[in-house]
Design a protein around this motif. Structure first.
Motif, mmCIF file in Angstrom:
data_model
loop_
_atom_site.group_PDB
_atom_site.id
_atom_site.type_symbol
_atom_site.label_atom_id
_atom_site.label_comp_id
_atom_site.label_asym_id
_atom_site.label_seq_id
_atom_site.Cartn_x
_atom_site.Cartn_y
_atom_site.Cartn_z
ATOM 1 N N ALA A 90 2.520 -3.084 -0.732
ATOM 2 C CA ALA A 90 1.685 -2.634 0.390
ATOM 3 C C ALA A 90 0.478 -1.849 -0.119
ATOM 4 O O ALA A 90 -0.639 -2.002 0.407
ATOM 5 C CB ALA A 90 2.523 -1.776 1.329
ATOM 6 N N TRP A 91 0.684 -1.014 -1.143
ATOM 7 C CA TRP A 91 -0.438 -0.259 -1.718
ATOM 8 C C TRP A 91 -1.479 -1.200 -2.322
ATOM 9 O O TRP A 91 -2.689 -1.040 -2.103
ATOM 10 C CB TRP A 91 0.087 0.697 -2.787
ATOM 11 N N GLU A 135 -4.304 -9.423 -3.232
ATOM 12 C CA GLU A 135 -3.308 -10.345 -2.694
ATOM 13 C C GLU A 135 -2.966 -11.342 -3.803
ATOM 14 O O GLU A 135 -3.656 -12.351 -3.976
ATOM 15 C CB GLU A 135 -3.850 -11.087 -1.468
ATOM 16 N N LYS A 185 -6.809 -4.063 -1.802
ATOM 17 C CA LYS A 185 -7.172 -5.398 -1.301
ATOM 18 C C LYS A 185 -6.800 -6.503 -2.294
ATOM 19 O O LYS A 185 -7.503 -7.502 -2.434
ATOM 20 C CB LYS A 185 -8.669 -5.473 -0.980
ATOM 21 N N ARG A 239 -2.044 -4.352 -1.531
ATOM 22 C CA ARG A 239 -2.710 -5.139 -0.490
ATOM 23 C C ARG A 239 -3.644 -4.289 0.356
ATOM 24 O O ARG A 239 -4.802 -4.667 0.598
ATOM 25 C CB ARG A 239 -1.668 -5.802 0.417
ATOM 26 N N GLU A 240 -3.147 -3.150 0.825
ATOM 27 C CA GLU A 240 -3.871 -2.383 1.826
ATOM 28 C C GLU A 240 -4.956 -1.483 1.240
ATOM 29 O O GLU A 240 -6.026 -1.321 1.834
ATOM 30 C CB GLU A 240 -2.880 -1.546 2.638
ATOM 31 N N GLU A 241 -4.697 -0.903 0.072
ATOM 32 C CA GLU A 241 -5.667 0.041 -0.489
ATOM 33 C C GLU A 241 -6.575 -0.578 -1.542
ATOM 34 O O GLU A 241 -7.733 -0.196 -1.680
ATOM 35 C CB GLU A 241 -4.940 1.259 -1.055
#
Length: 401
Positions: free
Chosen positions: A76-77, A85, A83, A79-81
């Protein structure tokens, strides 16, 4: 830029690295980090390619109760922070058993087959597979590639591969596998560049760390290993005994009344340097201790390593080079010096100053055996395998289309 995530999961931590894929298919390390303290004090740390700290964050224990949750938070870190993938995840899996002699994309069927080998690598296999299972459930279309520590050794000849037991047991997979294959494969892959004069010759590689083994390479191929059916065999390790008479196991069961599960726990967690010293499983602590038992543990490790070097030299019918790698092999000048001293009969002679400086070539010019210190890179090897497998699948799909 497309990226590959490499994960190496343990019982309370997961080490990870992110590799970018260049236009020419080259791999460049972008991020290196780990989630550790799982189950006690979870902490996520990571640095970029330039060494700059990207994150150093602690979590409540309840938030990350197992390694699968740890890799979920890490993902999650990313992907979300950041970016990021990843197009695939490559995993270190210690035991591939008789079924898997090369990297493979994991689906539910492959996962079920790999779970059968948990008893053969209880310190590693269940933890290697836990994040695969979790990610497979949440992201079933994200390719996950299992890369095996046993695969590099699967080309061993029949004499090196077998135990003196009935054929039926061999047929069902009771055989000498060897481990740390990703490390040995990496060393074999870089020898043509860093030491071209020995790359195609007879080389003993000593992967010395908390887990330790040695392997004989002939022209870059593994022909013999100190480890066998499980990662208990061979050299003494941090908490594992290494080579031991099977009668000792029978004694523990029949005379000491230990249940099989207790014997397994004892052999994997209470022996080795820890058992001998009664102090620590960490070579660094033992080398600085003034305890006679610490000295015994170090001397025993050195003695057994020299014995196995002799065995591997016999398998190779001579030796042209010795390579030290992994945590102890790369960083402990005293251990390297002690092992080299015991191998003088093989023609090993090292330069004390070069050894202390941890330079690449530490042997004297007159040494009949070249001695190298080469850092290993299992994560890069996993990334290479993952990208190679993805590329082949893409090419096959393109041809079919």
């Amino acid at each position: 830029m497309d990226t590959i995530l490499v994960a190496n999961a343990g019982s309370s931590s997961v080490k990870f690295q992110v590799f970018g894929i260049g236009q020419d298919g080259s791999l460049k390390r972008q991020i290196k980090g780990q989630m550790d303290g799982v189950g006690s004090r979870p902490r996520l740390r990571a640095t970029g390619a330039d060494g700059a700290v990207l994150i150093d964050r602690s979590y409540e224990n309840e938030a990350i109760h197992d390694v699968a949750a740890g890799i979920s938070i890490t993902g999650a870190w990313l992907r979300e922070e950041l970016k990021i993938e990843p197009i695939a995840i490559g995993h270190r899996v210690v035991h591939g058993g008789p079924d898997f002699d090369r990297p493979v994309r994991v689906d539910q069927n492959v996962l079920a087959r790999l779970e059968k080998y948990t008893s053969l690598a209880p310190l590693h296999q269940p933890y290697n597979l836990a994040p695969i299972r979790s990610i497979l459930a949440r992201f079933p279309n994200l390719p996950q590639i299992a890369c095996f520590d046993t695969a590099f050794h699967r080309g061993h000849g029949a004499l090196a591969d077998r135990y003196a037991i009935p054929e039926a047991l061999y047929a069902e997979g009771v055989r000498r596998y060897g481990f740390h294959g990703l490390s040995y494969e990496y060393i074999a892959s870089i020898l043509p560049d860093v030491a071209p004069d020995i790359a195609s010759r007879r080389v003993i590689v000593a992967h010395l760390g908390s887990g330790a083994s040695m392997s004989a390479l002939d022209n870059g191929r593994s022909i013999e290993s100190s480890m066998g059916f499980t990662a208990l065999d061979g050299l003494p390790m941090g908490t594992r005994p290494g080579q031991i008479d099977p009668g000792v196991v029978l004694y523990l069961i029949s005379e000491k009344g230990m249940a099989p599960a207790d014997v397994q726990n004892f052999l994997y967690r209470e022996c080795g340097l820890k058992g001998l010293s009664g102090i620590s499983n960490d070579m660094r602590e033992l080398l600085t201790s003034d305890s006679p038992r610490a000295a015994l543990a170090v001397d025993y490790f050195v003695y057994r390593a020299s014995l196995f070097a002799g065995m591997l030299a016999a398998a190779l019918q001579g030796v042209d080079a010795l390579v030290f790698t992994a945590g102890v092999g790369e960083n402990s000048a005293p251990v390297r010096a002690a092992i080299a001293a015991k191998l003088g009969w093989l023609g090993v002679s090292i330069d004390a100053e070069a050894n202390e400086k941890h330079v690449r070539l530490i042997s004297r010019p007159e040494s009949r055996v070249a001695v190298y210190v080469l850092p290993t890179d299992e994560e890069l090897m996993i990334a290479r395998h993952t990208w190679s497998l993805l590329s082949k699948r893409s090419e096959k799909h393109a041809r079919v289309s």
